[in-house]
Design a protein around this motif. Structure first.
Motif, PDB file in Angstrom:
ATOM      1  N   VAL A  21       0.832  -1.203   0.000  1.00 33.46           N
ATOM      2  CA  VAL A  21       0.000   0.000   0.000  1.00 33.46           C
ATOM      3  C   VAL A  21       0.869   1.256   0.000  1.00 33.46           C
ATOM      4  O   VAL A  21       0.562   2.238  -0.686  1.00 33.46           O
ATOM      5  CB  VAL A  21      -0.956  -0.018   1.208  1.00 33.46           C
ATOM      6  CG1 VAL A  21      -1.637   1.337   1.381  1.00 33.46           C
ATOM      7  CG2 VAL A  21      -2.003  -1.113   1.038  1.00 33.46           C
ATOM      8  N   THR A  22       1.959   1.251   0.737  1.00 26.60           N
ATOM      9  CA  THR A  22       2.830   2.425   0.795  1.00 26.60           C
ATOM     10  C   THR A  22       3.482   2.702  -0.548  1.00 26.60           C
ATOM     11  O   THR A  22       3.631   3.856  -0.956  1.00 26.60           O
ATOM     12  CB  THR A  22       3.907   2.247   1.882  1.00 26.60           C
ATOM     13  OG1 THR A  22       3.278   1.963   3.131  1.00 26.60           O
ATOM     14  CG2 THR A  22       4.762   3.502   2.012  1.00 26.60           C
ATOM     15  N   PRO A  71      16.308  -2.549  -1.046  1.00 25.88           N
ATOM     16  CA  PRO A  71      16.369  -3.969  -1.418  1.00 25.88           C
ATOM     17  C   PRO A  71      15.472  -4.848  -0.549  1.00 25.88           C
ATOM     18  O   PRO A  71      14.854  -5.792  -1.052  1.00 25.88           O
ATOM     19  CB  PRO A  71      17.847  -4.316  -1.211  1.00 25.88           C
ATOM     20  CG  PRO A  71      18.569  -3.013  -1.400  1.00 25.88           C
ATOM     21  CD  PRO A  71      17.655  -1.991  -0.809  1.00 25.88           C
ATOM     22  N   SER A  72      15.350  -4.522   0.742  1.00 25.00           N
ATOM     23  CA  SER A  72      14.473  -5.299   1.625  1.00 25.00           C
ATOM     24  C   SER A  72      13.012  -5.111   1.227  1.00 25.00           C
ATOM     25  O   SER A  72      12.217  -6.058   1.249  1.00 25.00           O
ATOM     26  CB  SER A  72      14.668  -4.864   3.078  1.00 25.00           C
ATOM     27  OG  SER A  72      15.997  -5.106   3.499  1.00 25.00           O
ATOM     28  N   LEU A  73      12.662  -3.890   0.846  1.00 22.88           N
ATOM     29  CA  LEU A  73      11.298  -3.612   0.415  1.00 22.88           C
ATOM     30  C   LEU A  73      10.979  -4.380  -0.870  1.00 22.88           C
ATOM     31  O   LEU A  73       9.920  -5.007  -1.002  1.00 22.88           O
ATOM     32  CB  LEU A  73      11.128  -2.114   0.197  1.00 22.88           C
ATOM     33  CG  LEU A  73       9.769  -1.618  -0.319  1.00 22.88           C
ATOM     34  CD1 LEU A  73       8.675  -1.929   0.678  1.00 22.88           C
ATOM     35  CD2 LEU A  73       9.826  -0.116  -0.601  1.00 22.88           C
ATOM     36  N   SER A  74      11.911  -4.331  -1.810  1.00 25.77           N
ATOM     37  CA  SER A  74      11.705  -5.030  -3.081  1.00 25.77           C
ATOM     38  C   SER A  74      11.565  -6.527  -2.872  1.00 25.77           C
ATOM     39  O   SER A  74      10.711  -7.186  -3.497  1.00 25.77           O
ATOM     40  CB  SER A  74      12.862  -4.735  -4.037  1.00 25.77           C
ATOM     41  OG  SER A  74      12.938  -3.349  -4.326  1.00 25.77           O
ATOM     42  N   GLY A 125       4.008   6.158  -4.953  1.00 27.93           N
ATOM     43  CA  GLY A 125       4.272   6.140  -6.393  1.00 27.93           C
ATOM     44  C   GLY A 125       5.546   5.449  -6.806  1.00 27.93           C
ATOM     45  O   GLY A 125       5.949   5.529  -7.973  1.00 27.93           O
ATOM     46  N   GLY A 126       6.208   4.766  -5.889  1.00 26.71           N
ATOM     47  CA  GLY A 126       7.441   4.063  -6.260  1.00 26.71           C
ATOM     48  C   GLY A 126       8.129   3.462  -5.050  1.00 26.71           C
ATOM     49  O   GLY A 126       7.786   3.753  -3.896  1.00 26.71           O
ATOM     50  N   PHE A 127       9.130   2.611  -5.316  1.00 27.87           N
ATOM     51  CA  PHE A 127       9.827   1.889  -4.253  1.00 27.87           C
ATOM     52  C   PHE A 127      10.755   2.808  -3.459  1.00 27.87           C
ATOM     53  O   PHE A 127      10.877   2.657  -2.228  1.00 27.87           O
ATOM     54  CB  PHE A 127      10.643   0.738  -4.854  1.00 27.87           C
ATOM     55  CG  PHE A 127       9.806  -0.446  -5.262  1.00 27.87           C
ATOM     56  CD1 PHE A 127       9.795  -1.606  -4.499  1.00 27.87           C
ATOM     57  CD2 PHE A 127       9.022  -0.409  -6.405  1.00 27.87           C
ATOM     58  CE1 PHE A 127       9.023  -2.694  -4.868  1.00 27.87           C
ATOM     59  CE2 PHE A 127       8.245  -1.486  -6.786  1.00 27.87           C
ATOM     60  CZ  PHE A 127       8.242  -2.629  -6.021  1.00 27.87           C
ATOM     61  N   HIS A 128      11.414   3.741  -4.130  1.00 23.76           N
ATOM     62  CA  HIS A 128      12.406   4.575  -3.435  1.00 23.76           C
ATOM     63  C   HIS A 128      11.742   5.430  -2.354  1.00 23.76           C
ATOM     64  O   HIS A 128      12.170   5.424  -1.195  1.00 23.76           O
ATOM     65  CB  HIS A 128      13.129   5.460  -4.454  1.00 23.76           C
ATOM     66  CG  HIS A 128      14.127   6.393  -3.838  1.00 23.76           C
ATOM     67  ND1 HIS A 128      15.319   5.959  -3.296  1.00 23.76           N
ATOM     68  CD2 HIS A 128      14.092   7.751  -3.644  1.00 23.76           C
ATOM     69  CE1 HIS A 128      15.994   7.001  -2.824  1.00 23.76           C
ATOM     70  NE2 HIS A 128      15.267   8.094  -3.011  1.00 23.76           N
ATOM     71  N   ARG A 129      10.673   6.150  -2.734  1.00 22.97           N
ATOM     72  CA  ARG A 129      10.004   7.008  -1.751  1.00 22.97           C
ATOM     73  C   ARG A 129       9.307   6.185  -0.676  1.00 22.97           C
ATOM     74  O   ARG A 129       9.246   6.587   0.488  1.00 22.97           O
ATOM     75  CB  ARG A 129       9.005   7.914  -2.451  1.00 22.97           C
ATOM     76  CG  ARG A 129       9.665   8.980  -3.324  1.00 22.97           C
ATOM     77  CD  ARG A 129       8.648   9.828  -4.046  1.00 22.97           C
ATOM     78  NE  ARG A 129       7.769  10.534  -3.118  1.00 22.97           N
ATOM     79  CZ  ARG A 129       6.770  11.308  -3.496  1.00 22.97           C
ATOM     80  NH1 ARG A 129       6.513  11.459  -4.793  1.00 22.97           N
ATOM     81  NH2 ARG A 129       6.016  11.913  -2.603  1.00 22.97           N
ATOM     82  N   ALA A 130       8.786   5.016  -1.053  1.00 22.89           N
ATOM     83  CA  ALA A 130       8.157   4.151  -0.053  1.00 22.89           C
ATOM     84  C   ALA A 130       9.178   3.667   0.966  1.00 22.89           C
ATOM     85  O   ALA A 130       8.893   3.618   2.171  1.00 22.89           O
ATOM     86  CB  ALA A 130       7.496   2.959  -0.736  1.00 22.89           C
ATOM     87  N   ALA A 131      10.364   3.312   0.514  1.00 19.30           N
ATOM     88  CA  ALA A 131      11.410   2.851   1.430  1.00 19.30           C
ATOM     89  C   ALA A 131      11.793   3.960   2.409  1.00 19.30           C
ATOM     90  O   ALA A 131      11.995   3.714   3.610  1.00 19.30           O
ATOM     91  CB  ALA A 131      12.633   2.397   0.627  1.00 19.30           C
ATOM     92  N   GLU A 132      11.859   5.207   1.907  1.00 20.26           N
ATOM     93  CA  GLU A 132      12.178   6.331   2.792  1.00 20.26           C
ATOM     94  C   GLU A 132      11.083   6.525   3.838  1.00 20.26           C
ATOM     95  O   GLU A 132      11.373   6.763   5.015  1.00 20.26           O
ATOM     96  CB  GLU A 132      12.355   7.606   1.964  1.00 20.26           C
ATOM     97  CG  GLU A 132      13.610   7.617   1.107  1.00 20.26           C
ATOM     98  CD  GLU A 132      13.769   8.919   0.350  1.00 20.26           C
ATOM     99  OE1 GLU A 132      12.749   9.641   0.186  1.00 20.26           O
ATOM    100  OE2 GLU A 132      14.904   9.225  -0.078  1.00 20.26           O
ATOM    101  N   ARG A 133       9.828   6.443   3.415  1.00 19.17           N
ATOM    102  CA  ARG A 133       8.722   6.645   4.349  1.00 19.17           C
ATOM    103  C   ARG A 133       8.669   5.536   5.395  1.00 19.17           C
ATOM    104  O   ARG A 133       8.362   5.777   6.571  1.00 19.17           O
ATOM    105  CB  ARG A 133       7.407   6.703   3.577  1.00 19.17           C
ATOM    106  CG  ARG A 133       6.178   6.793   4.454  1.00 19.17           C
ATOM    107  CD  ARG A 133       4.939   6.963   3.619  1.00 19.17           C
ATOM    108  NE  ARG A 133       3.749   6.512   4.327  1.00 19.17           N
ATOM    109  CZ  ARG A 133       2.540   6.476   3.821  1.00 19.17           C
ATOM    110  NH1 ARG A 133       2.333   6.854   2.565  1.00 19.17           N
ATOM    111  NH2 ARG A 133       1.522   6.041   4.524  1.00 19.17           N
ATOM    112  N   LEU A 134       8.968   4.303   4.972  1.00 21.73           N
ATOM    113  CA  LEU A 134       8.893   3.153   5.874  1.00 21.73           C
ATOM    114  C   LEU A 134      10.157   2.967   6.705  1.00 21.73           C
ATOM    115  O   LEU A 134      10.187   2.122   7.602  1.00 21.73           O
ATOM    116  CB  LEU A 134       8.624   1.881   5.071  1.00 21.73           C
ATOM    117  CG  LEU A 134       7.244   1.788   4.401  1.00 21.73           C
ATOM    118  CD1 LEU A 134       7.257   0.706   3.330  1.00 21.73           C
ATOM    119  CD2 LEU A 134       6.174   1.506   5.443  1.00 21.73           C
TER     120      LEU A 134
END
Length: 311
Positions: free
Chosen positions: A10-11, A30-33, A16-25
């Motif tokens: 959901v994040t 790589p762990s997010l992916s 809108g993408g993995f990079h910004r989601a990783a920063e928010r989380l």
């Protein structure tokens, strides 16, 4: 599939993408992916198209989004329900609110709620049409929505609770074109006036267009989607405005004149929410908002058909 994977999914959509989601989380990308790849293996289908740094939902991803939000919302509700045994000392209430309702009744609602639950965060996000607010609530981005419309209209999958009815009033600069002791205007009295209003597609503009259609020589000189700009323009003498009574106290405090308009045109203001159980904080906010003597006990409003939408 677990809650952490759904939160990541959901994040990524929201950001809108993995990079910004990783920063928010606050996790490594790589762990997010890897977590998303595991989720995709679990459901047996790709959820995203990877386009550089962007992540676009596949058809399967779009089908999964709303159920995923609801699972996370249900977990939040469960957690908050347990914590509420010791009182509403934390948590937050999320509301999607249309522009005209930001002044009133939202201000009074938040005041009543914080008088009883001062430690709960109230998070307000903008919605520009009732349909926008309904989508935010239906999709789990907000627990409650505060909307205004001329009449009831269809809200598939949601419940609607009437909060109040607000009449439209005429707001002018100090002095204004009418006698000082004048308190009520007929629509014909607006002939020859310049008016500041909103773009087409909402109840405020509909009232202005209706007056013009009745043959009144009312000329639109400014249209703006920014409601906060209307009162300063009125005070500067640019024109008059037709606003809901929720603006009346604020307008008078700023030095403007407020006159009733006849025949009466009204805006129905309602709170909307999903049928699923609300968090205790959101439920208490709803209960306090509806605890008005003129309305009596909180009741669900039917939504039999689609009518004129308002903001």
């Amino acid at each position: 599939m677990d809650a952490r994977q759904l939160e990541y999914f959901v994040t990524i959509v929201d950001e809108g993408g993995f990079h910004r989601a990783a920063e928010r989380l606050h996790v490594a990308q790589p762990s997010l992916s890897q977590a998303v790849r595991t989720l995709e293996r679990d459901v047996g289908v790709a959820l995203f198209h990877r386009l550089g740094r962007r992540a676009v939902l596949t058809e399967a991803g779009r089908a999964m989004l709303e159920p995923a939000r609801q699972v996370l919302r249900d977990l939040d509700t469960t957690r908050a329900s347990v914590e509420s045994v010791q009182g509403l000392r934390s948590g937050r209430v999320q509301l999607a609110v249309l522009p005209s309702q930001w002044v009133q009744p939202l201000t009074a609602m938040i005041g009543r709620f914080h008088a009883e639950c001062p430690d709960v965060l109230v998070s307000v996000q903008p919605a520009f049409t009732p349909s926008d607010a309904a989508d935010l609530v239906r999709g789990g981005r907000s627990e409650l929505g505060l909307i205004g419309a001329a009449e009831d209209f269809a809200l598939p999958g949601l419940r609607s609770r009437l909060v109040e009815r607000q009449r439209f009033v005429v707001v002018t600069a100090p002095g204004g074109p009418w006698e000082a002791d004048r308190a009520v205007l007929r629509r014909a009295d607006l002939a020859g006036q310049r008016v500041i209003t909103s773009p087409e597609g909402n109840r405020m503009r509909h009232v202005v267009d209706e007056i013009i259609a009745q043959g009144v020589d009312l000329r639109i000189v400014v249209e703006t989607a920014h409601r906060e700009a209307i009162l300063p323009l009125v005070l500067a003498g640019t024109g008059i405005a037709v606003l809901t009574a929720g603006w009346a106290e604020f307008a008078r405090a700023a030095g403007a004149r407020v006159l009733d308009l006849e025949p009466v045109a009204e805006l129905r203001i309602s709170l909307i929410h999903r049928p699923a159980p609300l968090t205790p904080a959101a439920q208490r906010f709803l209960d306090l908002a509806l605890a008005r003597e003129e309305l009596g006990p909180a009741s669900e409003e039917p939504a039999p058909g689609r009518d004129e939408l308002g903001r």
